[in-house]
Design an enzyme around this catalytic site. Structure first.
Site, PDB file in Angstrom:
ATOM      1  N   MET A 141      -5.204   1.253  -4.238  1.00 24.28           N
ATOM      2  CA  MET A 141      -5.718   0.618  -3.019  1.00 24.28           C
ATOM      3  C   MET A 141      -6.510   1.647  -2.210  1.00 24.28           C
ATOM      4  SD  MET A 141      -3.225  -2.430  -1.919  1.00 24.28           S
ATOM      5  CE  MET A 141      -2.109  -1.540  -0.843  1.00 24.28           C
ATOM      6  N   GLY A 142      -6.918   2.709  -2.848  1.00 18.33           N
ATOM      7  CA  GLY A 142      -7.736   3.716  -2.171  1.00 18.33           C
ATOM      8  C   GLY A 142      -6.922   4.630  -1.265  1.00 18.33           C
ATOM      9  N   HIS A 144      -1.940   9.632  -6.591  1.00 14.57           N
ATOM     10  CA  HIS A 144      -2.946   8.876  -7.350  1.00 14.57           C
ATOM     11  C   HIS A 144      -3.669   9.766  -8.355  1.00 14.57           C
ATOM     12  CE1 HIS A 144      -2.906   6.601  -3.396  1.00 14.57           C
ATOM     13  NE2 HIS A 144      -2.746   5.613  -4.246  1.00 14.57           N
ATOM     14  N   GLY A 186       2.466   4.365 -10.713  1.00 18.48           N
ATOM     15  CA  GLY A 186       3.368   5.386 -10.205  1.00 18.48           C
ATOM     16  C   GLY A 186       4.818   4.912 -10.164  1.00 18.48           C
ATOM     17  N   LYS A 230       6.848   5.701  -7.933  1.00 13.22           N
ATOM     18  CA  LYS A 230       7.273   5.474  -6.551  1.00 13.22           C
ATOM     19  C   LYS A 230       7.474   3.987  -6.296  1.00 13.22           C
ATOM     20  CE  LYS A 230       5.691   4.882  -2.624  1.00 13.22           C
ATOM     21  NZ  LYS A 230       4.710   4.741  -1.563  1.00 13.22           N
ATOM     22  N   ASP A 231       6.529   3.168  -6.751  1.00 13.01           N
ATOM     23  CA  ASP A 231       6.693   1.718  -6.649  1.00 13.01           C
ATOM     24  C   ASP A 231       7.437   1.225  -7.887  1.00 13.01           C
ATOM     25  OD1 ASP A 231       5.149   1.101  -4.157  1.00 13.01           O
ATOM     26  OD2 ASP A 231       3.588   2.111  -5.296  1.00 13.01           O
TER      27      ASP A 231
END
Lengths: 282, 282
Positions: B30-31, B37, B147, B149-150
């Site tokens: 999502m930038g 990232h 990732g 993390k999610d």
């Protein structure tokens, strides 16, 4: 002709074909093929380098009270017919591979799936869009060919392709009919010879309405619908009409007056079998 | 490095790459990219010939009361960072192209999307699976990198790939952390320097629990959860804990005793910002 039953192998073969720059055409079917299906295969053959025909009686598009168990099957005959029609690959996955026990992902098109076929068969289109998405992902086609007979299905699948950005050209091929006008369908074999004669009522109602529109300039859909009901009941008194719909061809929105973009579609239950058909009047 | 903003062009480029036999790696973002990232891009680079990084702040995964409008953006900075990390293509579609007015198709994973993140954010995962399916169809990757993390998102997306037969290898890369242990996130920039110090409470709670499991052989999740709450509240008294979950890593089913396949995940609201993190203890 190659017969593939494994999902993984089909994915591998499709990837290989893509890496050779081959254009893949897909014709998804539930088997028990008739001339209508074969016309789709021939059409796909003209538009692509390699035609994959899938045979899979998809349980998720049948409701519990529908004809999944008795749906006709003829794998050997189907393979022979596909070969003759010019098919290159037949993909015949197993139900247990397509829907393992813990399966829990669905593709849903909202809105246009709620009416007509979707009203009579509430989970039907979710089953159709999910299986077609799976077949698209497995076979990675450039072109997919579907029949005009399942008109609402074609609109729903085109919507799915647009919304989910599948890089696939959707081709909708015309309905193939028996000599008396009955649209070809695997379900036609459910009828006895006497019942079979009455099934022409759908075609007669559609052509009767078309005549009124073209010759008598009658455009009001209420009048046309009444006339169609009369025709159906005259040919088959026990017919139960599910719907007779006049809608915009692209959006499926009902119209009150027939215009050049109108399609008439109907569903009728005859002797316990539900038939559908449709026609444009111009 | 190539920047592509048109869906059709991206589809064409991906098709071309496939026909050249190139292996495509996709990193959806999502930038507002951070080191987390960039580690995904570098990982994708190792596993494929061409890395496509997508930048799209996906509206359908935000609830109306969430931070869509203020979600941080930095397109120029992102492009520079992707280039430096070895990215080959940046795909930056427009929201109006991805979700035109009449958009009505969704991909839904049932079951595992109902708990934890899905409980707090009921339409969140439907938005995630739909946008990722779209990105998969547009870019046709062989490999996609997400990732850790999610974590629940990774499990949900892996389930989607399995159920819908996407021929894509899913790679889940480890969480990248700040020096004090805070998991990198675009949302970390919402905090003032003082608030930022308190955000370490998630990491401290996780490492605190890990220590209890490894050193003190305490496996009961009720005890561990109480301890974690205490750690969080000591560091940040205003923290609101959304959940602290101990689940099986693959199935997301809650466990009462920590075992080798357990993952601990948590969501905490700090000064109006919701943070998530997770850790395995072995």
């Amino acid at each position: 002709m190659k017969i593939i039953r494994s999902i993984k192998q089909m994915q591998r073969v499709s990837r290989e074909l893509a890496s050779e720059g081959k254009k893949i055409g897909l014709v998804p079917t539930m088997g028990f093929l008739h001339e209508g299906h074969l016309s789709l295969i021939r059409r796909a053959k003209k538009l692509s380098d390699v035609v994959i025909t899938s045979i899979f009686v998809n349980p998720t598009q049948f409701a519990p009270d529908e004809d999944l168990a008795r749906y006709p099957r003829d794998e050997k005959g189907d393979i022979r017919k596909i070969d003759k029609a010019g098919g290159d690959i037949v993909f015949i996955p197993k139900a247990a591979d397509m829907y393992p026990d813990e399966f829990q992902t669905y593709v849903t098109v909202e809105g246009i799936t709620q009416t007509f076929e979707g009203e009579s068969r509430p989970t039907h289109f979710r089953g159709v869009t999910t299986i077609v998405a799976k077949l698209f992902n497995i076979t990675q086609p450039d072109i997919a060919v579907f029949g005009q007979k399942d008109y609402q299905q074609a609109v729903v699948l085109k919507k799915m392709v647009t919304d989910l950005d599948y890089p696939i050209r959707m081709v909708i091929a015309p309905t193939v009919r028996e000599k008396d006008g009955l649209a070809m369908s695997s379900r036609n074999k459910y009828f006895t010879p006497d019942q079979r004669k009455e099934t022409v009522c759908l075609y007669r109602a559609l052509t009767g309405a078309r005549k009124m529109v073209k010759n008598e300039k009658i455009y009001g859909t209420a009048v046309l619908r009444r006339k169609m009901k009369k025709i159906i009941k005259e040919i088959c008194p026990v017919a139960e009409i599910d719907y007779i719909a006049f809608t915009d061809y692209d959006t499926l929105k009902p119209v009150k007056e027939v215009n050049r973009n109108t399609i008439c579609s109907l569903a009728v239950r005859l002797h316990g079998v539900r038939l559908i058909d449709n026609m444009r009047f111009y």
